[in-house]
Scaffold this motif. Structure first.
Motif: not given
Lengths: 118, 118
Positions: B35, B37, B40-43, B90
Motif C-alpha cells: 500500500y 499512504q 488525506g487519502m488513506g491507504l 506499507f
C-alpha cells in the motif's frame, strides 16, 4: 466504486471522556469492516473486525458497531486515556459476490487523528 | 516472531533513479500486499499476491512492479522514480480465509518505508 469517509479528520478530547469516531461507506455490499489504529511512524494495528452479519464487536474499552443498510460504523472509546492518542482508520471489504481481484480488496478511510489531553 | 518487517525505513531518491523495497513476514501467510499512504487519502493498494509466484494489480499499480519469489518475501520495485511517488509505503500480510476465494482475515502491517523523490 466504494468510498469510505471518516469525519472529523482530527479530534481532541480531555482524558476520561467517552468518544465516538465515525466511518461511512457508499456501497452497502460489504463482507466485513475493520477498525485499525496507527501510531506516528508505525504501521496499522487491527482493533476490531465486524462481519456484515454482525451488529457490533467489543474489545476492552472499545466497541464498534455496524449499520450496513445505512452505510455507517462507529468506534466507541470509553474512558479515554492519553495512550489512546493515535490515528484511527476504518476499512471495508466488499462482498464475496464481487469478482475476484482488486475489487475485493480493502478500501480504507483517511482516518481520524485522535488526541487525548492529560 | 518479528511479524512483518520492511527495509529500508527511509530513502531519498532523485527523479529517474530506481530502488526496491523489501517486505518479509514470518507468519507463513499466503497473502501479501503493498500500500501507499498519502496525506488525506488513506491507504491505497498498489499490488498484492495470493501466493508464491503470483502477483496482481491493485488500485494504483502504475510505475511499480512486484515479485514474490519466496512465500515470506514480497518486493516492490520502482524502475524510474517520480516525485508523485513520494509517499509512505506499507506492506501487509494475511492468511487465506476459510472461503478459499479471498482473504477475509485481518491484515498485519509492517512499520512502513518513508520515500522521498526529489
Amino acid at each position: 466504486k466504494q468510498e469510505v469517509t471518516q469525519i472529523p479528520a482530527a479530534l481532541s478530547v480531555p482524558e476520561g471522556e467517552n468518544l465516538v469516531l465515525n466511518c461511512s461507506f457508499t456501497d452497502s455490499a460489504i463482507y466485513n469492516l475493520q477498525w485499525f489504529r496507527q501510531d506516528p511512524g508505525k504501521g496499522l494495528t487491527s482493533l476490531l473486525l465486524i462481519q456484515s452479519s454482525q451488529r457490533e464487536q467489543t474489545s476492552g474499552r472499545l466497541n464498534a458497531s455496524l449499520d450496513k443498510s445505512s452505510g455507517r460504523s462507529t468506534l466507541y472509546i470509553a474512558a479515554s486515556q492519553p495512550g489512546d492518542s493515535a490515528t484511527y482508520l476504518c476499512a471495508v471489504r466488499p462482498s464475496l459476490s464481487f469478482p475476484s481481484g482488486s475489487a475485493r480488496q480493502l478500501t480504507f478511510g483517511s482516518g481520524t487523528q485522535l488526541t487525548v489531553l492529560p | 516472531n518479528a511479524g512483518v518487517t520492511q527495509t529500508p525505513k527511509f530513502r531519498v531518491l532523485k527523479t529517474g533513479q530506481s530502488m526496491t523495497l523489501l517486505c518479509a513476514q514470518d507468519m507463513n501467510h499466503e497473502y501479501m500486499y503493498w500500500y501507499r499512504q498519502d496525506p488525506g487519502m488513506g491507504l491505497r493498494l498498489i499490488h498484492y499476491s495470493v501466493g508464491e509466484g503470483t502477483t496482481a494489480k491493485g488500485e494504483v499499480p502504475d510505475g511499480y512492479n512486484v515479485s514474490r519469489l519466496k512465500k515470506q518475501n514480497f518486493l516492490l520495485g520502482l524502475e524510474s522514480a517520480a516525485p508523485s511517488q513520494t509517499s509512505v509505503y506499507f506492506c501487509a500480510s494475511s492468511r487465506r480465509g476459510t472461503s478459499g476465494r479471498a482473504s477475509t482475515d485481518t491484515q498485519y502491517f509492517g512499520p512502513g518505508t518513508r520515500l522521498t523523490v526529489l
